[in-house]
Design an enzyme around this catalytic site. Structure first.
Site, PDB file in Angstrom:
ATOM      1  N   THR A 105      97.925  23.232  97.643  1.00  0.00           N
ATOM      2  CA  THR A 105      98.266  24.428  96.859  1.00  0.00           C
ATOM      3  C   THR A 105      99.774  24.678  96.848  1.00  0.00           C
ATOM      4  OG1 THR A 105      97.591  25.655  98.814  1.00  0.00           O
ATOM      5  CG2 THR A 105      96.119  25.734  96.930  1.00  0.00           C
ATOM      6  N   ASP A 123      96.275   7.362 105.010  1.00  0.00           N
ATOM      7  CA  ASP A 123      96.931   6.128 105.456  1.00  0.00           C
ATOM      8  C   ASP A 123      96.189   4.952 104.828  1.00  0.00           C
ATOM      9  OD1 ASP A 123      98.440   4.212 106.982  1.00  0.00           O
ATOM     10  OD2 ASP A 123      98.722   5.729 108.530  1.00  0.00           O
ATOM     11  N   LYS A 131      88.346  26.430 112.642  1.00  0.00           N
ATOM     12  CA  LYS A 131      89.151  25.348 112.069  1.00  0.00           C
ATOM     13  C   LYS A 131      90.382  25.123 112.939  1.00  0.00           C
ATOM     14  CE  LYS A 131      91.942  25.672 108.277  1.00  0.00           C
ATOM     15  NZ  LYS A 131      93.208  24.971 108.527  1.00  0.00           N
ATOM     16  N   ASP A 161      90.958  19.940 110.769  1.00  0.00           N
ATOM     17  CA  ASP A 161      91.705  19.876 109.505  1.00  0.00           C
ATOM     18  C   ASP A 161      92.963  19.025 109.694  1.00  0.00           C
ATOM     19  OD1 ASP A 161      92.824  20.496 107.029  1.00  0.00           O
ATOM     20  OD2 ASP A 161      93.426  22.525 107.600  1.00  0.00           O
ATOM     21  N   ARG A 171      94.360  34.613 109.280  1.00  0.00           N
ATOM     22  CA  ARG A 171      95.124  35.773 109.734  1.00  0.00           C
ATOM     23  C   ARG A 171      94.419  37.122 109.653  1.00  0.00           C
ATOM     24  NH1 ARG A 171     100.074  33.920 106.279  1.00  0.00           N
ATOM     25  NH2 ARG A 171      98.274  33.089 105.153  1.00  0.00           N
TER      26      ARG A 171
END
Ligand code: C5P
Length: 245
Positions: A122, A64, A32, A59, A213
Site C-alpha cells: 500500500t 527470493d 500477527k 508476516d 494500534r
C-alpha cells in the site's frame, strides 16, 4: 486459525513490551508477528506464544529465488505458525515453491499454515509503479493480475484492503481468502487512509481482519479488543442472516 477473532498486529520493538501486552489477556488470541520482532526474538517468542495457545500469522513477506523460499518455508512450518506470507512479485514458481516447502515442513498430523501473498504494497504509489517498476499498468490492474497469479499458484489468498475484498471475492471466488489490515472503529485518526470498521469488513466479505494500534495503544487494550471482536462478530452474523434483534 479461528476467523471469528480479529488478528492483533503485535508491532512492538521489544520482547518485554510484547509479553506485558499478551499477559493482559487470559484467552487464546490470533496475533500477527512482523519482521521487526521476528528478527530480534525469533523462534523463542513463537514458541512462547504457541505454548499459551495463541495462533500466529507470521508476516515476513518472503521474496527470493524459489529454492531459497522453499527451504525457508520448510523451516518456518516446523514452528507451528497458522498463517504466513510471500510477495506475489516473487513470481508463480516462487509461490509454488513456498507451498511445497510448507507442506514438507509441517509436522505429521497437522495442517500446513494458510499461505497468502502480498500484491502491491500500500506504500507504492501509481507514480512509483511507473517510474521504478517501469509498469505500464495501474495499481489496480497490477493487484488483480498478481491476485490471479496467486490463485494459479494454489495459494490460499491475498492480503488486501477491506475496501477491495468484495471485488476480489467476486473475481476469484469465495474460497480465495482476503486478509485485511486498515481496520478502524473510528476513521481518520492515523496514517491508515482507506479503512473500514470490523462490521463493514465482515459485510464486504473479508475472511480475517488485522488490527494493531487501536488495540495495542489503547488505554484499556482488553476493552478495545472486546469491542472490535464484538463488532466483527456482529458483521459475520449479519452476513449469515443470523441476527435476530
Ligand atoms: O496498527 P494498524 O492497525 O494500522 O496495523 C496494521 C498492521 O497491518 C501493521 O502490522 C501493518 O504493517 C500491516 N499492514 C498494513 N497495510 C498493508 C499491509 C500490512 O497496515 N497493506
Amino acid at each position: 486459525m479461528d476467523r471469528t477473532k480479529p488478528i492483533i498486529a503485535l508491532d512492538f520493538q521489544e520482547m518485554d513490551q510484547l509479553e506485558a501486552f499478551i499477559n493482559l489477556f487470559d484467552e487464546p488470541l490470533n496475533v500477527k508477528i512482523g519482521m521487526e520482532l521476528y528478527y530480534t526474538t525469533g523462534t523463542e517468542m513463537i514458541q512462547k506464544l504457541r505454548a499459551k495457545g495463541h495462533d500466529i500469522f507470521l508476516d515476513l513477506k518472503l521474496h527470493d529465488i524459489p529454492n531459497t523460499v522453499k527451504w525457508a518455508m520448510k523451516t518456518l512450518a516446523k514452528q507451528g505458525v497458522a498463517m504466513i506470507n510471500v510477495h506475489a512479485l516473487g513470481g508463480k514458481a516462487m509461490m509454488e515453491a513456498a507451498r511445497e516447502g510448507l507442506v514438507k515442513g509441517t509436522p505429521e498430523g497437522q495442517n500446513p499454515p494458510i499461505l497468502l501473498a502480498v500484491t502491491q504494497l500500500t506504500s507504492t504509489s501509481e507514480e512509483q509503479l511507473k517510474q521504478e517498476q517501469l509498469s505500464m499498468v495501474t495499481i489496480k490492474e497490477s493487484v488483480d493480475h498478481l491476485a490471479q497469479l496467486t490463485q494459479a499458484a494454489s495459494l490460499n489468498g491475498i492480503v488486501c484492503s477491506p475496501l477491495e475484498a468484495a471485488s476480489i471475492k467476486e473475481k476469484f471466488g469465495p474460497a480465495f481468502l482476503t486478509v485485511t489490515p486498515g481496520i478502524r472503529l473510528v476513521t481518520g485518526q492515523d496514517d491508515q487512509k482507506r479503512t473500514a470498521t470490523p462490521y463493514q469488513a465482515a459485510l464486504n466479505g473479508c475472511d480475517y481482519i488485522v488490527i494493531g494500534r487501536p488495540i495495542t495503544q489503547a488505554e484499556d487494550p482488553k476493552e478495545a479488543y472486546q469491542k472490535i471482536k464484538t463488532d466483527w462478530q456482529l458483521g459475520l452474523k449479519e452476513l449469515k442472516g443470523e441476527r435476530n434483534d
